[in-house]
Scaffold this active site. Structure first.
Site, short mmCIF file in Angstrom:
data_model
loop_
_atom_site.label_atom_id
_atom_site.label_comp_id
_atom_site.label_asym_id
_atom_site.label_seq_id
_atom_site.Cartn_x
_atom_site.Cartn_y
_atom_site.Cartn_z
N ASP A 114 0.86 -1.20 0.00
CA ASP A 114 0.00 0.00 0.00
C ASP A 114 0.88 1.24 0.00
OD1 ASP A 114 0.19 -1.26 2.97
OD2 ASP A 114 0.49 0.90 3.02
N ASP A 174 0.59 3.63 2.28
CA ASP A 174 0.36 4.19 3.60
C ASP A 174 -0.78 5.22 3.50
OD1 ASP A 174 0.92 4.06 6.32
OD2 ASP A 174 2.15 5.85 6.24
N1 LIG Z 1 1.18 1.31 5.74
C1 LIG Z 1 1.69 0.45 6.63
N2 LIG Z 1 2.13 0.88 7.83
C2 LIG Z 1 2.66 0.01 8.72
N3 LIG Z 1 2.76 -1.30 8.50
C3 LIG Z 1 2.34 -1.77 7.33
N4 LIG Z 1 2.31 -3.01 6.84
C4 LIG Z 1 1.78 -2.97 5.61
N5 LIG Z 1 1.43 -1.70 5.28
C5 LIG Z 1 1.77 -0.93 6.34
#
Ligand SMILES: Nc1ncnc2[nH]cnc12
Ligand SMILES: CSC[C@H]1O[C@H](OP(=O)(O)O)[C@H](O)[C@@H]1O
Length: 295
Positions: free
Chosen positions: A212, A214
């Site tokens: 992703d 974030d």
């Molecule tokens: N955006 C994110 N922040 C923290 N841990 C994660 N693991 C997968 N995506 C994450």
């Protein structure tokens, strides 16, 4: 007499990776640790004749959250199982516009912003300070990079992983701050894992799988567990193929680690033998027995 060792490859599977395929002699085994309960039993077996040991970081069924993982017990049981090198596989958010979901990153640096965790095997009664300047083993990184190239998986060699405490995801201001620091990916688990692996004199490297963006990216939704799991499921076969390629590549008999990961405690202990706590010394039998049991 040869000084070569037969490596035993440990794999710590992160979110979405709770098993590995194709193992001969596969067996889930419970290993006791003086550091408490590890996340789960370990899966032992052989791949192309190379001994390997797999531990699902959060346990099968993903029961244990990042802040409650017993990182010390996890590393200790791998060491007790004979592991010499550890490949950590992790789901991460991207902080870098050039690293979209589906990309893999062979991490070479960390910034540790975790705070609610036991971070060392060494406590009052035996103090040690190991170097973390180069927190991952370049030899393992080379093997991971070669496998990713051969498998044609999009990847980047090198990148900084920001470790947050969690379990909540970041605020937008935090995400922007970490981007301004030059971090590439964000996750919740690789510290203190990498520090403890170094204290246990294990070669360690992380392959991070971007799931992703974030919450900083103006053109993408903010991260959710659902989104992470969807991307992880799409990538699970790639992760398993990576593990299958890396284990045999790392399994050839080898000499001492050129980077010195396997000798990290050589210059690290500061408490003299007569001042050491015998109970702590006993607990450190697997992690530090090499240096503590010298005449
Ligand atoms: N955006 C994110 N922040 C923290 N841990 C994660 N693991 C997968 N995506 C994450
Ligand atoms: C399920 S999203 C958040 C979760 O995923 C990552 O775990 P791991 O490194 O074990 O793959 C992240 O660090 C969080 O623990």
């Amino acid at each position: 007499m040869s000084d070569l060792i037969e490596p035993v490859i440990g794999v710590i599977g992160g979110s979405g990776l709770y098993d590995i395929d194709g193992l001969e002699d596969r067996q889930w085994r419970r290993i006791e640790s003086p550091w408490g309960e590890p996340s789960d039993e370990v899966l032992t077996g052989r791949l192309d004749g190379v001994r390997c040991v797999f531990l699902p970081r959060h346990g099968r069924g993903h029961r244990v959250p990042p802040s409650e993982l017993n990182y010390r017990a996890n590393i200790d049981v791998l060491k007790r199982a004979g592991v010499t090198e550890v490949l950590s596989i992790s789901a991460v958010g991207s902080l870098n516009g050039d690293l979209p979901p589906g990309h893999f990153v062979v991490v070479d640096q960390f910034i540790d912003r975790s705070f609610a965790r036991k971070k060392s095997f060494f406590e009052t009664g035996l103090v040690a300070h190991v170097s973390m300047a180069h927190p991952v083993c370049a030899r393992l990184g080379d093997a991971a990079e070669a496998a990713l190239r051969d498998l044609q998986i999009p990847h980047k060699r090198g990148g900084t992983y920001l470790v947050m405490e969690g379990p909540q995801f970041s605020t937008k201001a935090e995400s922007e701050l970490y981007r301004a620091w030059g971090c590439d990916v964000i996750g919740m688990t690789n510290m203190p894992e990498a520090k403890l692996a170094r204290e246990a004199e294990l070669c360690y490297a992380t392959v991070a799988m971007v799931t992703d963006f974030d919450c900083w990216h103006p053109d993408h939704d903010h991260v959710t567990v659902d989104a992470v799991i969807k991307v992880m499921q799409a990538n699970a076969d790639k992760a398993k193929a990576l593990v299958k390629a890396v284990i045999p590549a790392l399994g050839k008999p080898r000499g001492p680690c050129p980077q010195g990961c396997d000798r990290a405690l050589e210059m690290a202990l500061i408490t003299p033998p007569e001042k050491r706590d015998p109970a702590l010394v006993a607990k450190l039998d697997a992690v530090a027995g090499r240096v503590l049991n010298r005449a």
